[in-house]
Write a protein that holds these residues in place. Structure first.
Motif, PDB file in Angstrom:
ATOM      1  N   SER A   1     -44.420   7.691  11.763  1.00  0.00           N
ATOM      2  CA  SER A   1     -44.454   6.878  10.550  1.00  0.00           C
ATOM      3  C   SER A   1     -45.638   5.931  10.441  1.00  0.00           C
ATOM      4  CB  SER A   1     -43.166   6.062  10.449  1.00  0.00           C
ATOM      5  OG  SER A   1     -42.056   6.885  10.676  1.00  0.00           O
ATOM      6  N   SER A   2     -46.144   5.427  11.552  1.00  0.00           N
ATOM      7  CA  SER A   2     -47.229   4.447  11.455  1.00  0.00           C
ATOM      8  C   SER A   2     -48.584   5.146  11.347  1.00  0.00           C
ATOM      9  CB  SER A   2     -47.219   3.490  12.645  1.00  0.00           C
ATOM     10  OG  SER A   2     -47.762   4.100  13.804  1.00  0.00           O
TER      11      SER A   2
ATOM     12  N   ARG B   1     -35.610  -0.301  15.776  1.00  0.00           N
ATOM     13  CA  ARG B   1     -34.656   0.799  15.789  1.00  0.00           C
ATOM     14  C   ARG B   1     -33.892   0.801  17.099  1.00  0.00           C
ATOM     15  NH1 ARG B   1     -38.044   6.030  13.629  1.00  0.00           N
ATOM     16  NH2 ARG B   1     -38.617   5.220  11.580  1.00  0.00           N
TER      17      ARG B   1
ATOM     18  N   LEU C   1     -37.077   6.483   3.092  1.00  0.00           N
ATOM     19  CA  LEU C   1     -37.575   5.267   3.729  1.00  0.00           C
ATOM     20  C   LEU C   1     -36.740   4.057   3.313  1.00  0.00           C
ATOM     21  CD1 LEU C   1     -41.345   5.941   2.986  1.00  0.00           C
ATOM     22  CD2 LEU C   1     -40.248   6.088   5.231  1.00  0.00           C
TER      23      LEU C   1
ATOM     24  N   GLY D   1     -37.384  12.446   5.067  1.00  0.00           N
ATOM     25  CA  GLY D   1     -38.402  11.891   4.169  1.00  0.00           C
ATOM     26  C   GLY D   1     -38.093  10.558   3.522  1.00  0.00           C
TER      27      GLY D   1
ATOM     28  N   PHE E   1     -37.466  -0.075  19.553  1.00  0.00           N
ATOM     29  CA  PHE E   1     -38.897  -0.282  19.277  1.00  0.00           C
ATOM     30  C   PHE E   1     -39.049  -0.689  17.819  1.00  0.00           C
ATOM     31  CE2 PHE E   1     -40.589   3.504  16.938  1.00  0.00           C
ATOM     32  CZ  PHE E   1     -39.429   4.260  16.873  1.00  0.00           C
TER      33      PHE E   1
ATOM     34  N   LEU F   1     -42.062  -3.510   7.711  1.00  0.00           N
ATOM     35  CA  LEU F   1     -43.117  -4.425   8.140  1.00  0.00           C
ATOM     36  C   LEU F   1     -42.488  -5.751   8.549  1.00  0.00           C
ATOM     37  CD1 LEU F   1     -45.363  -3.423   5.154  1.00  0.00           C
ATOM     38  CD2 LEU F   1     -45.907  -2.999   7.551  1.00  0.00           C
TER      39      LEU F   1
ATOM     40  N   ILE G   1     -41.651  14.376   4.950  1.00  0.00           N
ATOM     41  CA  ILE G   1     -40.809  14.363   6.155  1.00  0.00           C
ATOM     42  C   ILE G   1     -41.624  13.810   7.320  1.00  0.00           C
ATOM     43  CG2 ILE G   1     -39.417  15.759   7.731  1.00  0.00           C
ATOM     44  CD1 ILE G   1     -38.756  17.553   5.304  1.00  0.00           C
ATOM     45  N   ALA G   2     -41.114  12.753   7.917  1.00  0.00           N
ATOM     46  CA  ALA G   2     -41.913  11.958   8.844  1.00  0.00           C
ATOM     47  C   ALA G   2     -42.136  12.651  10.178  1.00  0.00           C
ATOM     48  CB  ALA G   2     -41.231  10.617   9.070  1.00  0.00           C
TER      49      ALA G   2
ATOM     50  N   ASN H   1     -37.743   9.525  14.761  1.00  0.00           N
ATOM     51  CA  ASN H   1     -37.704  10.101  13.404  1.00  0.00           C
ATOM     52  C   ASN H   1     -36.921  11.408  13.345  1.00  0.00           C
ATOM     53  OD1 ASN H   1     -39.194   8.126  12.093  1.00  0.00           O
ATOM     54  ND2 ASN H   1     -41.162   9.133  12.480  1.00  0.00           N
TER      55      ASN H   1
ATOM     56  N   ARG I   1     -45.378   7.468   1.277  1.00  0.00           N
ATOM     57  CA  ARG I   1     -44.835   8.475   2.191  1.00  0.00           C
ATOM     58  C   ARG I   1     -43.426   8.895   1.797  1.00  0.00           C
ATOM     59  NH1 ARG I   1     -43.645   6.727   7.013  1.00  0.00           N
ATOM     60  NH2 ARG I   1     -43.768   4.516   6.543  1.00  0.00           N
TER      61      ARG I   1
ATOM     62  N   THR J   1     -44.329   0.495   3.351  1.00  0.00           N
ATOM     63  CA  THR J   1     -45.682   0.448   3.895  1.00  0.00           C
ATOM     64  C   THR J   1     -46.724   0.876   2.855  1.00  0.00           C
ATOM     65  OG1 THR J   1     -45.545   2.715   4.777  1.00  0.00           O
ATOM     66  CG2 THR J   1     -44.833   0.941   6.220  1.00  0.00           C
TER      67      THR J   1
ATOM     68  N   MET K   1     -49.772  -6.283   7.024  1.00  0.00           N
ATOM     69  CA  MET K   1     -49.063  -6.591   5.783  1.00  0.00           C
ATOM     70  C   MET K   1     -47.681  -7.118   6.124  1.00  0.00           C
ATOM     71  SD  MET K   1     -49.816  -3.504   3.123  1.00  0.00           S
ATOM     72  CE  MET K   1     -48.489  -2.522   3.803  1.00  0.00           C
TER      73      MET K   1
ATOM     74  N   GLU L   1     -42.591   7.616  18.086  1.00  0.00           N
ATOM     75  CA  GLU L   1     -42.073   7.519  16.724  1.00  0.00           C
ATOM     76  C   GLU L   1     -41.343   8.803  16.331  1.00  0.00           C
ATOM     77  OE1 GLU L   1     -45.120   6.138  14.016  1.00  0.00           O
ATOM     78  OE2 GLU L   1     -45.481   4.331  15.198  1.00  0.00           O
TER      79      GLU L   1
END
Lengths: 95, 492, 476
Positions: free
Chosen positions: B212-213, C78, C48, C46, C272, C278, B208-209, B324, B204, B243, A58, B320
């Protein structure tokens, strides 16, 4: 691949984790075991395979440039360890 | 037996109908569950926080609104719980970590807000592996959770508290999260139904991550129908999560009764190879034959790279998570060490004290895999192999409609049995992780008990966004079997 | 032996958006601490990020202006590091696949030549918060209002060879950013900041080891800081030492750079791709939509000014440094019909007075219409250029329009030949000695007579008429 105690120390510093000396050996052992598991990957031929960062192909959605937020400083700072005059406090930062 | 004594045996639909026809009030339903929690939770440790007062206040309000006709939806008046990594405003949200042991979330996660708006009643927050890292619920800073089917066994993880909650009927539904199997594996260990939808199907935001992917939220409940009802509330686009996917959300309850005649079920030969416990395999085989008897066509498929999924996962997920979890630095929220002598000390000690060993191991592995000189060999390589794993599934789905197999190689293992062997623990997830890496939807539904008397779940994997079809298949199975309605005698 | 300086600049331009790059918080400057830091900006568990469309458009805008490739697909990454002003423990930036690729910009050198400076890339990223080091019981206070403000980091090739070129490049980019409305370029508020990578080498040799000088937030400082750093490096090498690759901070009070060892501690940023964001897709249609809203670019404007108004390259480049100055000039040139006169005034008296008062053209108290009125009085010989400067000064001080001031102060030029003749006759009569000397060939004395006559007429005599008559009479 085994990781050395020195490398574990370096990684812990990068990750800002104060590993005490008496735990270093155990961590080193565990991390080495994990790296051994992971090392199977090195044998895989991935020539020409595009790395996959996201499960779905996406594209990023964009947000309109609109201010939607108002201040909730008190509420957000109610969970902070130390604040003064609306500022978060940390030990003196030297530049 | 009074009505209140049997509310916990009802489905979501049963509770909804009960409160809407006036058979019992939302308050009665809420109290029925709160009482059960009070009675059974000490034994199971499935809840970290019970929100008795706010639940009762919500129940009063929702009773009123239902009476006035303001609330009619499928979740209106239905109690539920949340894994303790969904931020819930004004409620302690700990991620089962000392890092957040006093964190009162200032906001609601997207799904928490959805359930709240739909008129659900939040009973409390479920125990879990710390920051969702674990497969046994033993990494929780709030103590391990016991499996209601045998309290000497683990409930699985990381959504172990939620799975035990549903198995013992301490809530009719809970939301879990699944990064590498954290809904499907505990569902299998605890004889419940749980679905991890396609990555991106559910927002999401406010979850709490961990990674993430890979992280995806999903419902856990006794039945597929309960999951479908919940999916209708929580699935869909959320503009706050980049996402989250902008695709229409079907009515997941509309097609539950579709026929399975001609359904092509693929069995990955790699999932039935060495490593699968024979008594689990026997239960799986029997259930497959039942599908065959209902007109499904069984085919063997191959996922040749699936043995690489665990190694890929233990690069991608830690990488990740290492990033995070950097926000937990003792500055704006969360644990801060006593008397830091300087900034470095503040960071290093707050984080060392706040996180448990498994979390710290993963942060370190991830930091290492991303660091200069190792990025290509670990992270980039893992991302490439991840694509190979996805391509395996794409090829398989050319021949079949869905894939079935075990959710886990064994039934629930003993508390403490694998605690000191991270690798053995990681290998628990070898059937669920490939699905997570591909971003595909996967679910577990109960299919019976192994020779050891412990539950076995079937893993069902669909193609992208085929949750409705998966729920249909599991629901049909639950029409001709009653495994999913079975509750351990002790918690009946 | 000779040394050659090699300079590359990394410029951070804050983008002119209303809201932050990944959240709906305001970017307005100067609010109470942490009142413009929402859940996302604070890096709460949490939350985004969601990318601001305007930030992408502004990046494309700058990319088009520097003739750069716009990436059809770009990636956010990041950059991981712990610092109290970086709330998530990482900064969202771009690493591989930045939004703006290879471009260039031409700068004007002091000798009039043009030099092309390569621009390696420009990428979007979020700004950090601010650390306040005033004493809070020996602690540092953190204000995250600025955290998440959109920045475009514009990275040049190491193409500059002295501090003056670096300043010229920075000034031109600064002007361009403002021209395009990409940012406000306010250097006091930190909206336009520069880091300089400086090294020295023998001409023709490989690049030397570079030092990065941080936070150069004025044109004056950048020149001084670079010159200082060059000297420091040459001293080190000539005394047998080696330059160390490091980050240095310029201290304008002491006029020196010092090492920032704290930043060196852990510079393994572990970039990374950000899994919360996206890939950004930019289609040719998106690019054309931005192009359609682009103003005339400074270089194009300069060429047009040279062609349309017959200006020199020097005049035209000064006039096109900012869009506001160019607009002001064009209004004056068209209003008075003499572009050369307009250019001289805008680049001369107007610029000089603005600089003396440390003002921007936007605040100029003499409007283009008012200046046109004054220039018309020069053109119709009502006042001389010299008197006009006095009138301009009075206009600046708010004493009224050109005509009103000329009237009130009686500055109208004397063009009546008989009146001028009378003045000159008197001077010739009163200075027989000088007249004799002049007539015997001492031409230089002409100036003396002009001066005397001008003084006698209180500067109001039309200089051309006065010259003509004086010449006649002296030679007569």
């Amino acid at each position: 691949m085994a990781i050395s105690e020195a490398e574990v120390k370096k990684v812990a510093r990068l990750a800002r984790l104060a590993v005490p000396d008496d735990r270093l050996e155990a961590y080193t052992q565990n991390l080495s075991n994990i790296l051994n598991l992971v090392d199977q990957l090195s044998a895989v031929d991935t020539t020409g395979v595009e790395p996959m960062a996201h499960p779905l192909d996406m594209m990023q959605r964009l947000r309109e440039d609109v201010v939607t937020e108002t201040s909730h400083r008190e509420k957000y700072q109610s969970v902070a360890p130390e604040v003064e005059d609306g500022l978060y406090l940390v030990p003196k930062v030297l530049e | 037996m009074s009505q209140a004594d049997s509310i916990h045996t009802l489905s979501l639909k049963g509770i909804h109908d009960g409160v809407h026809t006036g058979k019992f009030s939302v308050m009665e339903a809420t109290d029925a569950y709160l009482d059960r929690i009070e009675r059974f939770n000490p034994e199971l440790n499935a809840y970290i926080t019970v929100t008795r007062e706010s639940a009762q206040a919500q129940a009063v309000d929702i009773d009123n609104r239902i009476r006035k006709g303001e609330l009619t939806g499928a979740m209106a008046g239905v109690p539920y719980s949340l894994k303790d990594l969904f931020c819930s405003e004004g409620v302690r949200t700990t991620c089962a970590s000392n890092m957040l042991s006093n964190f009162i979330s200032p906001y609601d996660a997207h799904v928490a807000a959805k359930l709240k708006a739909a008129g659900g009643v939040l009973l409390g927050k479920n125990n879990m592996d710390e920051f969702a890292m674990g497969s046994s619920n033993e990494t929780s800073a709030f103590g391990n959770v016991c499996n209601p089917w045998d309290t000497t066994k683990v409930p699985g993880g990381s959504s172990g508290g939620g799975a035990a909650t549903i198995a013992a009927r301490l809530a009719p539904m809970t939301l879990g999260t699944d990064t590498g199997g954290s809904i499907r594996q505990p569902a299998s260990f605890c004889n419940i139904t749980g679905i991890k939808p396609t990555y991106g199907r559910i927002s999401r935001y406010g979850m709490i991550a961990f990674a993430s992917s890979l992280d995806q939220c999903g419902p856990m409940a006794p039945s597929a129908e309960d999951c479908a009802i919940t999916m209708n509330i929580i699935a869909g686009l959320d503009s706050r999560d980049s996402t989250s996917v902008d695709l229409p959300v079907p009515d997941y309850t509309a097609n539950l009764n579709g026929s399975l005649e001609g359904l092509r079920i693929g069995l990955p030969k790699e999932f039935f190879a060495e490593g699968l416990d024979a008594q689990v395999g026997a239960v799986i085989d029997r259930a497959i034959k039942e599908f065959q008897a209902k007109g499904a066509i069984i085919k063997e498929v191959t996922l040749p790279n699936s043995h690489l999924a665990v190694p890929v996962y233990y690069v991608v997920a830690p990488a990740e998570c290492s990033s995070n979890l950097s926000r937990f630095d003792g500055v704006r929220f969360g644990h801060r060490c006593e008397n830091p002598k300087d900034l470095m000390d503040l960071y290093e000690r707050s984080r060392w004290e706040g996180f448990g060993d498994e979390v710290k191991r993963r942060i370190m592995i991830g930091t290492y895999a991303l660091s200069a000189g190792y990025y290509d060999a670990y992270y980039l390589k893992a991302q490439q192999v991840r694509r190979l794993i996805k391509q395996d599934f794409e090829a398989a789905f050319k021949d079949v409609d869905v894939i079935m197999g075990p959710s886990c190689p064994t039934t629930a293992f003993g508390i403490g049995a694998k605690k000191d062997d991270p690798i053995a623990m990681y290998l628990e997830d070898l059937y669920t992780i490939p699905v997570s890496l591909a971003g595909l939807p996967g679910m577990t539904f109960p299919i019976g008990f192994a020779a050891d008397g412990l539950p076995v779940g079937m893993q069902l994997v669909g193609n992208y966004f085929e949750e409705a079809r998966m729920l249909n298949i599991a629901h049909q199975y639950q029409q001709w079997t009653d495994w999913h309605t079975q509750v351990p005698a002790q918690f009946a | 032996m000779e040394w050659e300086t090699v300079i590359g600049l990394e410029i951070h331009a804050q983008l002119a958006t209303n809201s932050k790059i990944f959240s709906g918080s305001s970017t307005a400057y100067g609010a109470e601490p942490n009142t413009q830091a929402n859940l996302v900006d604070l890096g709460m568990p949490g939350v985004l990020p969601v990318l601001n469309k305007k930030a992408v458009e502004l990046a494309i805008r700058l990319g088009l202006a520097i003739d750069a490739e716009i990436a059809p697909r770009s990636i956010f990454a990041r950059k991981n590091y712990f610092y109290p002003d970086s709330p998530k423990g990482y900064q969202i930036s771009q690493y591989e696949l930045p939004i703006v690729g290879l471009g260039h910009m031409d700068i004007q050198l002091e000798n009039g030549d043009t030099k092309r400076i390569g621009i390696t890339r420009a990428h979007l990223e979020e700004d950090a918060g601010k650390s306040l080091h005033e004493d809070f019981q020996g602690q540092t206070g953190i204000d995250l209002n600025r955290a998440g403000t959109p920045l475009l980091e514009i990275v040049s090739e190491p193409d500059m060879r002295n501090a003056k070129e670096a300043v010229a490049y920075m000034k031109k980019l600064h002007a361009l950013v403002r021209y395009l409305g990409v940012g406000d370029g306010n250097m006091q508020e930190g909206s336009f900041r520069c880091d300089a990578n400086v090294s020295v080498r023998r001409p023709g040799a490989e690049f030397g080891t570079r030092a990065e000088i941080k936070n150069l937030n004025s044109f004056k400082f950048i020149e001084r800081a670079i010159n200082h750093e060059v000297e420091r490096q040459i001293d080190i090498i000539e005394s047998g030492g080696k330059v160390v690759q490091e980050t240095r901070l310029y201290d304008p009070d002491k006029d020196e750079t010092r090492s920032m060892r704290s930043k060196e501690d852990a510079n393994d940023y572990r970039y990374f791709p950000d899994p919360d964001l996206l890939p950004v897709e930019i289609t040719p249609a998106d690019i054309e939509a931005v192009r359609a809203t682009m103003p005339e670019l400074p270089d194009a404007k300069k060429q047009r000014f040279m062609a349309e108004y017959a200006l020199t390259a020097y005049d035209a480049s000064l006039l096109t440094l900012s869009r506001e100055v160019a607009d002001y000039f064009e209004a004056v040139a068209q209003g008075c019909g003499d572009a050369k006169l307009a250019a001289n005034w805008v680049n001369g008296e107007v610029s000089k007075t603005l600089a003396d008062n440390e003002m921007e053209i936007a605040a100029v108290p003499v409007s283009s219409a008012a200046l046109i009125e004054l220039l018309k009085r020069i053109q119709d010989n009502t006042v001389s250029n010299k008197i006009a400067r006095d009138v301009f000064a009075a206009m600046w001080n708010g004493e009224g329009s050109a005509d009103a001031i000329i009237d009130k102060k009686g500055l109208k030029q004397i063009t009546d030949t008989s009146a001028i003749e009378a003045v000159i006759d008197e001077i010739i009569a009163n200075n027989p000695g000088q007249v004799a000397e002049y007539r015997s060939g001492k031409d230089k004395l002409f100036g003396f007579f002009v001066g005397q006559a001008m003084r006698a007429s209180k500067g109001k005599a039309n200089p051309n008429t006065l010259n003509d008559i004086l010449k006649q009479k002296l030679e007569g």
